[in-house]
Design a protein around this motif. Structure first.
Motif, PDB file in Angstrom:
ATOM      1  N   ASP A 101     -12.842  -0.015  32.130  1.00 11.98           N
ATOM      2  CA  ASP A 101     -11.721  -0.746  31.529  1.00 11.98           C
ATOM      3  C   ASP A 101     -10.370  -0.125  31.881  1.00 11.98           C
ATOM      4  N   GLY A 102     -10.353   0.877  32.752  1.00  8.25           N
ATOM      5  CA  GLY A 102      -9.086   1.425  33.223  1.00  8.25           C
ATOM      6  C   GLY A 102      -8.557   2.608  32.429  1.00  8.25           C
ATOM      7  N   ARG A 103      -9.210   2.925  31.315  1.00  7.14           N
ATOM      8  CA  ARG A 103      -8.719   4.072  30.547  1.00  7.14           C
ATOM      9  C   ARG A 103      -9.288   5.368  31.112  1.00  7.14           C
ATOM     10  N   PRO A 104      -8.565   6.500  30.917  1.00  9.88           N
ATOM     11  CA  PRO A 104      -9.100   7.775  31.422  1.00  9.88           C
ATOM     12  C   PRO A 104     -10.472   8.050  30.821  1.00  9.88           C
ATOM     13  N   ALA A 105     -11.403   8.445  31.677  1.00 17.30           N
ATOM     14  CA  ALA A 105     -12.771   8.651  31.217  1.00 17.30           C
ATOM     15  C   ALA A 105     -12.908  10.036  30.603  1.00 17.30           C
ATOM     16  N   ARG A 106     -13.779  10.130  29.610  1.00 11.65           N
ATOM     17  CA  ARG A 106     -14.074  11.452  29.032  1.00 11.65           C
ATOM     18  C   ARG A 106     -15.099  12.143  29.914  1.00 11.65           C
ATOM     19  N   LEU A 107     -14.736  13.301  30.418  1.00  9.05           N
ATOM     20  CA  LEU A 107     -15.659  14.014  31.296  1.00  9.05           C
ATOM     21  C   LEU A 107     -16.317  15.150  30.537  1.00  9.05           C
ATOM     22  N   GLU A 108     -17.519  15.481  30.981  1.00  4.31           N
ATOM     23  CA  GLU A 108     -18.229  16.630  30.410  1.00  4.31           C
ATOM     24  C   GLU A 108     -18.295  17.715  31.475  1.00  4.31           C
ATOM     25  N   PRO A 109     -18.472  18.970  31.025  1.00  7.96           N
ATOM     26  CA  PRO A 109     -18.639  20.011  32.047  1.00  7.96           C
ATOM     27  C   PRO A 109     -19.916  19.763  32.832  1.00  7.96           C
ATOM     28  N   TYR A 110     -19.843  19.950  34.150  1.00 12.29           N
ATOM     29  CA  TYR A 110     -21.026  19.843  35.009  1.00 12.29           C
ATOM     30  C   TYR A 110     -21.296  21.263  35.488  1.00 12.29           C
ATOM     31  N   MET A 111     -22.400  21.829  35.059  1.00  4.71           N
ATOM     32  CA  MET A 111     -22.725  23.236  35.290  1.00  4.71           C
ATOM     33  C   MET A 111     -21.556  24.129  34.852  1.00  4.71           C
ATOM     34  N   GLY A 112     -21.018  23.818  33.690  1.00  5.74           N
ATOM     35  CA  GLY A 112     -19.971  24.669  33.130  1.00  5.74           C
ATOM     36  C   GLY A 112     -18.589  24.456  33.716  1.00  5.74           C
ATOM     37  N   MET A 113     -18.467  23.555  34.690  1.00  7.75           N
ATOM     38  CA  MET A 113     -17.180  23.353  35.364  1.00  7.75           C
ATOM     39  C   MET A 113     -16.679  21.939  35.135  1.00  7.75           C
ATOM     40  N   ALA A 114     -15.369  21.803  35.156  1.00 13.17           N
ATOM     41  CA  ALA A 114     -14.782  20.470  35.004  1.00 13.17           C
ATOM     42  C   ALA A 114     -15.139  19.591  36.201  1.00 13.17           C
ATOM     43  N   GLY A 115     -15.321  20.195  37.346  1.00  9.90           N
ATOM     44  CA  GLY A 115     -15.665  19.405  38.522  1.00  9.90           C
ATOM     45  C   GLY A 115     -16.007  20.318  39.679  1.00  9.90           C
ATOM     46  N   HIS A 116     -16.677  19.735  40.671  1.00 11.06           N
ATOM     47  CA  HIS A 116     -17.042  20.471  41.883  1.00 11.06           C
ATOM     48  C   HIS A 116     -16.562  19.626  43.061  1.00 11.06           C
ATOM     49  N   ARG A 130     -15.545  25.872  30.414  1.00  9.93           N
ATOM     50  CA  ARG A 130     -14.207  25.635  30.895  1.00  9.93           C
ATOM     51  C   ARG A 130     -13.692  24.299  30.391  1.00  9.93           C
ATOM     52  N   ALA A 131     -12.465  24.304  29.949  1.00 11.54           N
ATOM     53  CA  ALA A 131     -11.886  23.116  29.327  1.00 11.54           C
ATOM     54  C   ALA A 131     -11.886  21.965  30.331  1.00 11.54           C
ATOM     55  N   VAL A 132     -12.294  20.799  29.876  1.00 13.60           N
ATOM     56  CA  VAL A 132     -12.259  19.627  30.723  1.00 13.60           C
ATOM     57  C   VAL A 132     -11.159  18.715  30.204  1.00 13.60           C
ATOM     58  N   ARG A 133     -10.129  18.568  30.997  1.00 15.76           N
ATOM     59  CA  ARG A 133      -9.030  17.696  30.598  1.00 15.76           C
ATOM     60  C   ARG A 133      -9.487  16.252  30.686  1.00 15.76           C
ATOM     61  N   PRO A 134      -9.036  15.391  29.800  1.00 12.09           N
ATOM     62  CA  PRO A 134      -9.569  14.040  29.822  1.00 12.09           C
ATOM     63  C   PRO A 134      -9.276  13.345  31.143  1.00 12.09           C
ATOM     64  N   GLY A 135     -10.349  13.072  31.850  1.00 10.09           N
ATOM     65  CA  GLY A 135     -10.241  12.184  32.998  1.00 10.09           C
ATOM     66  C   GLY A 135      -9.645  12.749  34.266  1.00 10.09           C
ATOM     67  N   ALA A 136      -9.287  14.026  34.331  1.00 11.85           N
ATOM     68  CA  ALA A 136      -8.658  14.505  35.567  1.00 11.85           C
ATOM     69  C   ALA A 136      -9.208  15.873  35.946  1.00 11.85           C
ATOM     70  N   VAL A 137      -9.397  16.075  37.238  1.00 11.36           N
ATOM     71  CA  VAL A 137      -9.740  17.409  37.752  1.00 11.36           C
ATOM     72  C   VAL A 137      -8.852  17.699  38.944  1.00 11.36           C
ATOM     73  N   SER A 138      -8.469  18.958  39.091  1.00 11.37           N
ATOM     74  CA  SER A 138      -7.688  19.315  40.278  1.00 11.37           C
ATOM     75  C   SER A 138      -8.201  20.637  40.820  1.00 11.37           C
ATOM     76  N   PHE A 139      -8.035  20.796  42.125  1.00 10.71           N
ATOM     77  CA  PHE A 139      -8.587  21.946  42.823  1.00 10.71           C
ATOM     78  C   PHE A 139      -7.487  22.591  43.663  1.00 10.71           C
ATOM     79  N   PRO A 140      -7.218  23.875  43.503  1.00  6.24           N
ATOM     80  CA  PRO A 140      -6.210  24.520  44.352  1.00  6.24           C
ATOM     81  C   PRO A 140      -6.802  24.816  45.730  1.00  6.24           C
ATOM     82  N   TYR A 141      -6.150  24.354  46.778  1.00 10.04           N
ATOM     83  CA  TYR A 141      -6.702  24.575  48.120  1.00 10.04           C
ATOM     84  C   TYR A 141      -5.668  24.205  49.167  1.00 10.04           C
ATOM     85  N   ALA A 142      -5.816  24.772  50.356  1.00 18.25           N
ATOM     86  CA  ALA A 142      -5.080  24.324  51.537  1.00 18.25           C
ATOM     87  C   ALA A 142      -6.084  24.302  52.675  1.00 18.25           C
ATOM     88  N   PHE A 143      -6.023  23.270  53.495  1.00 18.68           N
ATOM     89  CA  PHE A 143      -7.003  23.134  54.579  1.00 18.68           C
ATOM     90  C   PHE A 143      -6.747  24.202  55.643  1.00 18.68           C
TER      91      PHE A 143
END
Ligand SMILES: [Cu+2]
Length: 502
Positions: free
Chosen positions: A387-402, A458-471
């Motif tokens: 429905d377009g609203r930010p999704a509630r995410l759960e930790p996946y193996m303790g992490m907000a995202g991989h 680790r805290a999971v912010r509602p609906g967003a994950v970000s990863f620090p990186y440079a190619f």
């Protein structure tokens, strides 16, 4: 010509092997040092001993008085570390500090980043692998200059010997007789022979040093993978068959679990990159691991196996595997509940929005700047429900995202979390390490005794994950971003075109 070829080959071989992750030697970390949120980038020198460049960015414009950095070697038997270095503020940027770190030995270090300021003192530990991945080339002008200086010294030494024997005993103005002249010539010739022998010996010594360095260049442990058909389905068998691991007297410390698993195994289909799996094989013994194989399209796959040693050393083993077509009309065998896989239809995933298996979407907020080598990239993803609203995410193996990132030729593989490229297990070993941990396996036992995932969820912010990186290199990349929602692992797939550094 042969030497030139050998050097090219050596370069080719070392360009693809770098520590923990493949082809991506720098360390990115985002986290907190006490009350201060920071982002740390450590540029690997590629040689040991070598000078690593560290930058610390304050993510909150807090008043920070001082930033201290200190690399600490993992082995408590080594000498106590020197006092910490003070990082200098980068001119023109009030939130960026930089310093240089000497990494003197090969192995894992924790870099202690300490911030002192208005809210007190806080420290973050950033694990870093010091490995030699390349030989520095001698540049031609420098080589020519050194050769010229060497020739000058060589001839100068002979001139001194000749003058000393011929003229040093004479009164001013007196001419040397014939006997003196002959003796001088003999002495000069003898010195030339001695000096030439010294040069030959020096060259042999240097070649030995160089060969020793080359044989010490980092290679991940060798691994091999096979598939076996069983009544319940196909089983993937992964063996660490490197003699330095299988030998009784191991140089390596034992493996420890990283977010609950001893091995994280990634399969990427060669060429089209349209088959992907993230599996967690179970150890059969200390060298072999097995996982039930999900239904993936047939083809040749590259395998990347992430493991972490008790020393805090994290590495990625590489292997290839030919997969037969999956059996038709059979349910996938039950694997680990954390396993997840994806298969595409061969087209490019060029969009910013990826549809997820449960009807939600994942949007890559790319920002305006194009992706370029070594430019910090905004890898930020927003997950929205149908429905377009930010999704509630759960930790996946303790992490907000991989996030798993692969260049299409396989020369770059990196496994990211919102904490960056670091292995959380490696970080835990440095937090839990005690001065008495000189017996192998003791720290691993303590880690294993800890309830799984007891590290802060680790805290999971509602609906967003970000990863620090440079190619690290230009080229075409594919990214698989995994999050968990309603107990289901969801994989979003994105393609990225990275241009060379400006
Ligand atoms: Cu992960």
């Amino acid at each position: 010509m042969r030497r030139c070829l050998a050097r090219l080959l050596a370069l080719g071989a070392t360009a693809v092997v770098t520590s923990a992750h493949v082809g991506s030697p720098d360390t990115y970390f985002e986290g907190v040092a006490g009350p201060y949120p920071i982002r740390v980038i450590i540029r690997n020198p590629g040689v040991v001993p070598g000078l690593a460049q560290i930058t610390v960015r304050l993510l909150d414009p807090e008043t920070v008085r001082r930033v201290l950095v200190l690399p600490v070697y993992w082995d408590p038997r080594t000498a106590a570390p020197p006092p910490a270095d003070v990082a200098q503020r980068v001119p023109g940027d009030s939130t960026l500090y930089s310093a240089a770190l000497w990494l003197m030995r090969g192995g894992s270090y924790s870099v202690q980043v300490t911030l002192e300021g208005a809210s007190g003192t806080g420290t973050a530990l950033v694990p870093v692998m010091a490995v030699a991945t390349r030989r520095l080339a001698l540049e031609k002008p420098l080589g020519m200059g050194l050769l010229g200086l060497g020739a000058f010294l060589f001839i100068g030494a002979l001139t001194i010997v000749r003058a000393a024997v011929r003229e040093s005993g004479l009164a001013p103005g007196q001419q040397p007789d014939r006997r003196r002249s002959v003796r001088a010539w003999i002495a000069t010739a003898a010195s030339a022979v001695v000096l030439a022998l010294t040069l030959v010996g020096g060259r042999a010594w240097w070649n030995t040093v160089d060969a020793a360095y080359r044989s010490g260049l980092y290679q991940p442990l060798h691994a091999a993978a096979t598939v076996r058909a069983t009544a319940a389905g196909a089983v993937l068998h992964c063996a660490i068959d490197d003699t330095s691991w299988t030998n009784q007297r191991r140089q390596w410390t034992p493996l420890i679990p990283d977010h609950g698993h001893l091995m994280h195994l990634f399969l990427v289909r060669n060429g089209q990159l349209d088959g992907f799996a993230h599996l967690h094989p179970l150890p059969r013994d200390s060298t072999t691991f097995e996982a039930n194989l999900p239904p993936l399209p047939a083809g040749t796959y590259r395998l990347y196996a992430d493991i972490v040693h008790e020393s805090g050393f994290a590495q990625t083993l590489v292997a290839t595997l030919d997969l037969p077509p999956p059996p038709v009309s059979r349910l996938p065998p039950p694997g680990d509940p954390d396993d997840a896989w994806w298969s595409g239809d061969g087209r490019r995933e060029a969009g910013d929005v990826a549809g997820l298996a449960d009807g939600s979407t994942m949007t890559w907020e790319r920002g305006d700047e194009p992706l370029a080598v070594d430019r910090e990239s905004p890898l930020r993803f927003v997950v929205r429900a149908a429905d377009g609203r930010p999704a509630r995410l759960e930790p996946y193996m303790g992490m907000a995202g991989h996030a798993m990132i692969v260049r299409d030729d396989g020369a770059v593989f990196v496994h990211l979390h919102p904490e960056g490229t670091i292995s959380v297990a490696a970080q835990e070993t440095f937090v839990l390490r005690e001065p008495g941990d000189t017996v192998r396996g003791r720290l691993a036992q303590r880690l294993a005794a800890m309830p799984m995932g007891s590290g802060e969820q680790r805290a999971v912010r509602p609906g967003a994950v970000s990863f620090p990186y440079a190619f690290p290199q230009p080229g075409h990349y594919r990214m698989w971003v995994q999050v968990k929602r309603n107990s289901r692992i969801l994989t979003g797939v994105f393609d990225a075109e990275v241009s060379p550094a400006r």
